[in-house]
Design an enzyme around this catalytic site. Structure first.
Site, PDB file in Angstrom:
ATOM      1  N   ASP A 138       0.944  -1.255   0.001  1.00 51.85           N
ATOM      2  CA  ASP A 138       0.069  -0.021  -0.043  1.00 51.85           C
ATOM      3  C   ASP A 138       0.897   1.291  -0.124  1.00 51.85           C
ATOM      4  OD1 ASP A 138      -2.368   1.205   0.178  1.00 51.85           O
ATOM      5  OD2 ASP A 138      -2.682   1.253   2.165  1.00 51.85           O
ATOM      6  N   CYS A 203     -23.933  -0.611   0.181  1.00 52.05           N
ATOM      7  CA  CYS A 203     -23.276   0.439   0.182  1.00 52.05           C
ATOM      8  C   CYS A 203     -24.074   1.567   0.542  1.00 52.05           C
ATOM      9  CB  CYS A 203     -22.159   0.792  -1.057  1.00 52.05           C
ATOM     10  SG  CYS A 203     -21.422   2.359  -0.650  1.00 52.05           S
ATOM     11  N   CYS A 250     -18.971  -3.304   2.177  1.00 52.59           N
ATOM     12  CA  CYS A 250     -19.076  -4.006   1.018  1.00 52.59           C
ATOM     13  C   CYS A 250     -18.302  -5.221   1.209  1.00 52.59           C
ATOM     14  CB  CYS A 250     -18.536  -3.269  -0.135  1.00 52.59           C
ATOM     15  SG  CYS A 250     -16.889  -2.355   0.177  1.00 52.59           S
TER      16      CYS A 250
HETATM   17  C1  B12 Z   1      -6.498   4.633  -3.177  1.00 57.06           C
HETATM   18  C2  B12 Z   1      -7.103   3.444  -2.289  1.00 57.06           C
HETATM   19  C3  B12 Z   1      -8.106   3.451  -1.456  1.00 57.06           C
HETATM   20  C4  B12 Z   1      -9.321   4.710  -2.090  1.00 57.06           C
HETATM   21  C5  B12 Z   1      -9.919   4.243  -3.311  1.00 57.06           C
HETATM   22  C6  B12 Z   1     -10.342   3.053  -3.346  1.00 57.06           C
HETATM   23  C7  B12 Z   1     -10.614   2.306  -4.792  1.00 57.06           C
HETATM   24  N1  B12 Z   1     -11.021   1.220  -4.805  1.00 57.06           N
HETATM   25  O1  B12 Z   1      -9.989   2.850  -5.588  1.00 57.06           O
HETATM   26  C8  B12 Z   1     -10.169   4.390  -0.773  1.00 57.06           C
HETATM   27  C9  B12 Z   1      -9.706   5.569   0.498  1.00 57.06           C
HETATM   28  C10 B12 Z   1     -11.519   4.859  -0.709  1.00 57.06           C
HETATM   29  C11 B12 Z   1      -9.697   3.046   0.013  1.00 57.06           C
HETATM   30  C12 B12 Z   1     -10.678   2.392   0.738  1.00 57.06           C
HETATM   31  C13 B12 Z   1     -10.298   1.114   1.058  1.00 57.06           C
HETATM   32  N2  B12 Z   1      -9.138   0.458   1.031  1.00 57.06           N
HETATM   33 CO1  B12 Z   1      -7.827   1.033  -0.362  1.00 57.06          CO
HETATM   34  N3  B12 Z   1      -6.288   1.528  -1.412  1.00 57.06           N
HETATM   35  C14 B12 Z   1      -6.252   2.264  -2.296  1.00 57.06           C
HETATM   36  C15 B12 Z   1      -4.851   1.935  -3.114  1.00 57.06           C
HETATM   37  C16 B12 Z   1      -3.842   2.944  -2.430  1.00 57.06           C
HETATM   38  C17 B12 Z   1      -5.092   2.392  -4.526  1.00 57.06           C
HETATM   39  C18 B12 Z   1      -6.230   1.762  -5.206  1.00 57.06           C
HETATM   40  C19 B12 Z   1      -6.292   2.097  -6.482  1.00 57.06           C
HETATM   41  O2  B12 Z   1      -5.370   1.907  -7.325  1.00 57.06           O
HETATM   42  N4  B12 Z   1      -7.611   2.803  -7.152  1.00 57.06           N
HETATM   43  C20 B12 Z   1      -7.635   3.030  -8.478  1.00 57.06           C
HETATM   44  C21 B12 Z   1      -8.754   2.534  -9.194  1.00 57.06           C
HETATM   45  C22 B12 Z   1      -8.866   2.882 -10.367  1.00 57.06           C
HETATM   46  O3  B12 Z   1      -8.220   1.000  -9.046  1.00 57.06           O
HETATM   47  P1  B12 Z   1      -9.384  -0.149  -8.672  1.00 57.06           P
HETATM   48  O4  B12 Z   1     -10.588   0.627  -7.994  1.00 57.06           O
HETATM   49  O5  B12 Z   1      -8.533  -1.128  -7.959  1.00 57.06           O
HETATM   50  O6  B12 Z   1      -9.747  -0.515 -10.109  1.00 57.06           O
HETATM   51  C23 B12 Z   1      -8.981  -1.366 -10.834  1.00 57.06           C
HETATM   52  C24 B12 Z   1      -9.851  -2.611 -11.437  1.00 57.06           C
HETATM   53  O7  B12 Z   1     -11.010  -2.518 -11.060  1.00 57.06           O
HETATM   54  C25 B12 Z   1      -9.480  -2.727 -12.719  1.00 57.06           C
HETATM   55  N5  B12 Z   1     -10.616  -3.659 -13.413  1.00 57.06           N
HETATM   56  C26 B12 Z   1     -11.595  -2.846 -14.080  1.00 57.06           C
HETATM   57  N6  B12 Z   1     -12.298  -3.974 -14.628  1.00 57.06           N
HETATM   58  C27 B12 Z   1     -11.558  -5.166 -14.569  1.00 57.06           C
HETATM   59  C28 B12 Z   1     -11.808  -6.311 -14.937  1.00 57.06           C
HETATM   60  C29 B12 Z   1     -10.922  -7.193 -14.433  1.00 57.06           C
HETATM   61  C30 B12 Z   1     -11.279  -8.620 -14.917  1.00 57.06           C
HETATM   62  C31 B12 Z   1      -9.776  -6.859 -13.670  1.00 57.06           C
HETATM   63  C32 B12 Z   1      -8.800  -7.934 -13.604  1.00 57.06           C
HETATM   64  C33 B12 Z   1      -9.580  -5.553 -13.339  1.00 57.06           C
HETATM   65  C34 B12 Z   1     -10.533  -4.540 -13.687  1.00 57.06           C
HETATM   66  O8  B12 Z   1      -9.102  -1.479 -13.231  1.00 57.06           O
HETATM   67  C35 B12 Z   1      -8.811  -0.622 -12.392  1.00 57.06           C
HETATM   68  C36 B12 Z   1      -7.351  -0.377 -12.660  1.00 57.06           C
HETATM   69  O9  B12 Z   1      -6.447  -1.425 -12.402  1.00 57.06           O
HETATM   70  C37 B12 Z   1      -4.680   0.554  -2.754  1.00 57.06           C
HETATM   71  C38 B12 Z   1      -3.240   0.050  -2.635  1.00 57.06           C
HETATM   72  C39 B12 Z   1      -2.672  -0.074  -4.152  1.00 57.06           C
HETATM   73  N7  B12 Z   1      -1.370   0.804  -4.382  1.00 57.06           N
HETATM   74  O10 B12 Z   1      -3.043  -0.601  -4.925  1.00 57.06           O
HETATM   75  C40 B12 Z   1      -5.481   0.312  -1.718  1.00 57.06           C
HETATM   76  C41 B12 Z   1      -6.165  -1.017  -1.285  1.00 57.06           C
HETATM   77  C42 B12 Z   1      -7.085  -1.257  -2.257  1.00 57.06           C
HETATM   78  N8  B12 Z   1      -7.054  -0.495  -0.273  1.00 57.06           N
HETATM   79  C43 B12 Z   1      -7.282  -1.651   0.750  1.00 57.06           C
HETATM   80  C44 B12 Z   1      -8.098  -2.057   1.767  1.00 57.06           C
HETATM   81  C45 B12 Z   1      -8.210  -2.819   2.680  1.00 57.06           C
HETATM   82  C46 B12 Z   1      -9.253  -0.663   1.664  1.00 57.06           C
HETATM   83  C47 B12 Z   1     -10.612  -0.859   2.747  1.00 57.06           C
HETATM   84  C48 B12 Z   1     -10.982  -1.941   2.810  1.00 57.06           C
HETATM   85  C49 B12 Z   1     -10.249   0.051   3.877  1.00 57.06           C
HETATM   86  C50 B12 Z   1     -11.360   0.052   4.712  1.00 57.06           C
HETATM   87  N9  B12 Z   1     -11.666  -1.161   5.692  1.00 57.06           N
HETATM   88  O11 B12 Z   1     -11.849   1.010   5.057  1.00 57.06           O
HETATM   89  C51 B12 Z   1     -11.354   0.347   1.716  1.00 57.06           C
HETATM   90  C52 B12 Z   1     -12.469  -0.371   1.048  1.00 57.06           C
HETATM   91  C53 B12 Z   1     -13.100   0.559  -0.266  1.00 57.06           C
HETATM   92  C54 B12 Z   1     -13.311  -0.129  -1.493  1.00 57.06           C
HETATM   93  N10 B12 Z   1     -14.513  -0.740  -1.712  1.00 57.06           N
HETATM   94  O12 B12 Z   1     -12.383  -0.011  -2.294  1.00 57.06           O
HETATM   95  C55 B12 Z   1      -6.614  -2.982   0.092  1.00 57.06           C
HETATM   96  C56 B12 Z   1      -7.334  -4.122  -0.371  1.00 57.06           C
HETATM   97  C57 B12 Z   1      -6.981  -5.417  -0.248  1.00 57.06           C
HETATM   98  C58 B12 Z   1      -7.755  -6.446  -0.993  1.00 57.06           C
HETATM   99  N11 B12 Z   1      -8.375  -7.319  -0.658  1.00 57.06           N
HETATM  100  O13 B12 Z   1      -8.076  -5.885  -2.364  1.00 57.06           O
HETATM  101  C59 B12 Z   1      -5.567  -2.137  -0.566  1.00 57.06           C
HETATM  102  C60 B12 Z   1      -4.968  -3.129  -1.838  1.00 57.06           C
HETATM  103  C61 B12 Z   1      -4.187  -2.094   0.187  1.00 57.06           C
HETATM  104  C62 B12 Z   1      -3.354  -3.060   0.596  1.00 57.06           C
HETATM  105  N12 B12 Z   1      -2.109  -3.192   0.245  1.00 57.06           N
HETATM  106  O14 B12 Z   1      -3.756  -4.177   1.066  1.00 57.06           O
HETATM  107  N13 B12 Z   1      -8.700   2.540  -0.629  1.00 57.06           N
HETATM  108  S1  SF4 Z   2     -19.485 -11.722  -4.784  1.00 57.65           S
HETATM  109 FE1  SF4 Z   2     -18.950 -10.023  -3.311  1.00 57.65          FE
HETATM  110  S2  SF4 Z   2     -17.679  -8.531  -4.458  1.00 57.65           S
HETATM  111 FE2  SF4 Z   2     -18.758  -9.792  -5.903  1.00 57.65          FE
HETATM  112  S3  SF4 Z   2     -20.868  -8.481  -6.119  1.00 57.65           S
HETATM  113 FE3  SF4 Z   2     -21.279 -10.314  -4.617  1.00 57.65          FE
HETATM  114  S4  SF4 Z   2     -20.785  -8.759  -2.575  1.00 57.65           S
HETATM  115 FE4  SF4 Z   2     -19.751  -7.832  -4.423  1.00 57.65          FE
HETATM  116  S1  SF4 Z   3     -15.981   0.788   1.875  1.00 61.23           S
HETATM  117 FE1  SF4 Z   3     -17.590  -0.088   0.520  1.00 61.23          FE
HETATM  118  S2  SF4 Z   3     -19.526  -0.143   1.399  1.00 61.23           S
HETATM  119 FE2  SF4 Z   3     -18.246   1.383   2.661  1.00 61.23          FE
HETATM  120  S3  SF4 Z   3     -18.622   3.307   1.608  1.00 61.23           S
HETATM  121 FE3  SF4 Z   3     -16.829   2.623   0.623  1.00 61.23          FE
HETATM  122  S4  SF4 Z   3     -17.528   1.435  -1.272  1.00 61.23           S
HETATM  123 FE4  SF4 Z   3     -19.294   1.889   0.127  1.00 61.23          FE
END
Ligand code: B12
Ligand code: SF4
Ligand code: SF4
Length: 387
Positions: A138, A203, A250
């Site tokens: 991260d 959510c 979520c």
């Molecule tokens: C910025 C960030 C956040 C932001 C934005 C989250 C987001 N989803 O973008 C905020 C602050 C909201 C956040 C919240 C959380 N986060 Co955060 N976050 C990050 C961080 C630093 C970057 C994520 C990122 O690159 N976002 C940019 C968007 C564009 O990326 P994406 O949503 O993943 O989308 C990709 C895919 O969806 C993909 N895609 C689209 N279609 C398809 C189809 C296929 C087949 C595939 C393969 C991909 C794909 O395209 C996108 C580009 O790759 C990562 C660490 C890292 N360096 O990756 C941790 C990370 C994602 N977070 C983590 C965690 C634990 C959380 C929280 C659970 C914390 C909490 N309890 O509050 C929440 C969960 C919220 C959620 N549902 O995402 C963990 C997740 C672990 C896991 N199991 O995946 C990570 C990986 C950190 C870690 N090292 O463990 N986070």
């Molecule tokens: S399997 Fe989990 S991540 Fe996938 S749509 Fe259902 S609740 Fe969301």
């Molecule tokens: S962590 Fe998941 S359920 Fe909670 S506000 Fe963000 S996207 Fe919605």
């Protein structure tokens, strides 16, 4: 030792990773991640909110090509660490808030980084020479989920998190970029979400964008309670329920977690006492010295004392908690942080059963307050009572 066949080396690396406490380990190539267009769309639509580090030109280039991080990178070891602790009942009868599971324990950045460096030391010892490497959890400009999916650890769910078909999504991701070629693992290419939409329906703020498979961080409770340094948008506050640091909704509703999550036995991820559900009034009233002491080495320090007091005020308002009223009133009158005074005004206006008292309290505060931002919060709170 450098003549070890690399297949054997990758097996011994995985065995060592499990011995160090990692739960899953896979290896992939350093090729660019395939869904860069989604990342570009996320930035272009402003879904990254104020997380400027996600949008900077330098970091965009590095996310697109990890050779820019480690020139000569030949493989990426991707690791996942299970942090699921099972259910923990609130330990207090006073109103308590909810903290995201990943923050119940010591800061995972420190815990996991130390283990990554131990694994690098093992690789160097096994090879008999130093390696060029970068370790991240991260902490780096990497689309971690994409590499984890390609290394066969799981798929990216509709909530955008990496879900392992073996243990679900309560895992933290980390990587070692290495200048050593290793055999790569098969990716998981099946989307096991199928027709499920539970996370999207659950959510509270509609932050999950189903068609784009992205999160709008502006709406996400996790972003607003941890990363947001200023005021929380008024229209979102009442949807936060009692979440005060992060949000797990979520993941809690995901069937892959309810069916397959396994409680960890790793002492580094067992909850600190009182942390899963801290008392809200205590958080609202905390002095800096107490905050620093209580959250030393904890992820919670990221939100700082004023952010946590702000979040506690919002949760007390959402719960209309009886013994929170006096504390909110004191915070409105006396808290040294304008941010907290402003959110206390909003929170008091949620006590609909006490509407006449709240009007008096807000009027009194209006007469004494000098900060423009707080004055606006008080006026808006008062107006909401007349609506
Ligand atoms: C910025 C960030 C956040 C932001 C934005 C989250 C987001 N989803 O973008 C905020 C602050 C909201 C956040 C919240 C959380 N986060 Co955060 N976050 C990050 C961080 C630093 C970057 C994520 C990122 O690159 N976002 C940019 C968007 C564009 O990326 P994406 O949503 O993943 O989308 C990709 C895919 O969806 C993909 N895609 C689209 N279609 C398809 C189809 C296929 C087949 C595939 C393969 C991909 C794909 O395209 C996108 C580009 O790759 C990562 C660490 C890292 N360096 O990756 C941790 C990370 C994602 N977070 C983590 C965690 C634990 C959380 C929280 C659970 C914390 C909490 N309890 O509050 C929440 C969960 C919220 C959620 N549902 O995402 C963990 C997740 C672990 C896991 N199991 O995946 C990570 C990986 C950190 C870690 N090292 O463990 N986070
Ligand atoms: S399997 Fe989990 S991540 Fe996938 S749509 Fe259902 S609740 Fe969301
Ligand atoms: S962590 Fe998941 S359920 Fe909670 S506000 Fe963000 S996207 Fe919605």
């Amino acid at each position: 030792m450098s003549s070890l066949p690399n297949l054997h080396l990758s097996q011994t690396i995985k065995q060592k990773a499990f011995a160090l406490g990692f739960t899953l380990c896979g290896i992939t190539s350093p090729e660019p991640p395939p869904h860069l267009a989604h990342y570009a769309q996320w930035i272009d639509n402003g879904y990254h909110a104020e997380m400027g580090y996600m949008a900077s030109e330098r970091n965009r280039e590095r996310r697109a090509d990890i050779q820019k991080i480690l020139p000569g990178c030949k493989s990426v070891i991707v690791l996942a660490t299970n942090y699921y602790q099972g259910d923990v009942a609130p330990q207090s009868h006073a109103p308590t808030g909810k903290v995201g599971r990943y923050a119940w324990n010591d800061d995972y950045h420190d815990v996991i980084k130390a283990r990554l460096l131990d694994l690098v030391a093992y690789i160097e010892e096994t090879l008999g020479h130093a390696v060029n490497q970068r370790v991240y959890t991260d902490t780096g400009p990497i689309l971690e989920g994409e590499f984890a999916q390609r290394a066969g650890l799981g798929w990216l769910g509709k909530n955008t998190l990496l879900i392992s078909p073996k243990i679900g999504s309560w895992v933290l991701l980390s990587e070692i970029l290495l200048d050593v070629a290793l055999p790569i693992d098969d990716p998981i290419t099946t989307d096991h979400c199928g027709s499920c939409t539970r996370c999207i329906e659950a959510c509270p703020t509609e932050a999950i964008l189903e068609d784009e498979r992205l999160i709008d961080a502006n709406k996400c409770i996790s972003y607003q309670t941890i990363e947001q340094k200023a005021a929380i948008p008024v229209d979102l506050r009442s949807q936060f329920e009692d979440w005060i640091f992060g949000c797990d909704i979520c993941q809690e509703v995901c069937p892959w977690n309810t069916r397959f999550a396994i409680p960890t036995l790793d002492p580094a991820f067992l909850p600190r006492p009182h942390l899963p559900t801290p008392e809200l009034v205590t958080l609202l009233e905390m002095e800096q010295a107490d905050f620093s002491k209580a959250f030393k080495g904890s992820p919670i320090k990221r939100t700082k004392r004023r952010g946590m007091a702000r979040n506690a005020a919002v949760a007390l308002g959402n719960m209309q908690a009886a013994n929170g009223f006096a504390a909110l009133q004191t915070a409105l009158q006396q808290h040294d942080e304008p941010l907290v005074r402003g959110h206390a005004a909003w929170a008091l206006a949620q006590y609909t059963a006490e509407i006449e008292t709240v009007k008096q309290v807000l009027q009194a505060a209006l007469a004494l307050e000098t900060n423009e931002m707080v004055l606006l919060e008080i006026k808006n709170a008062y107006a909401s009572l007349l609506a």
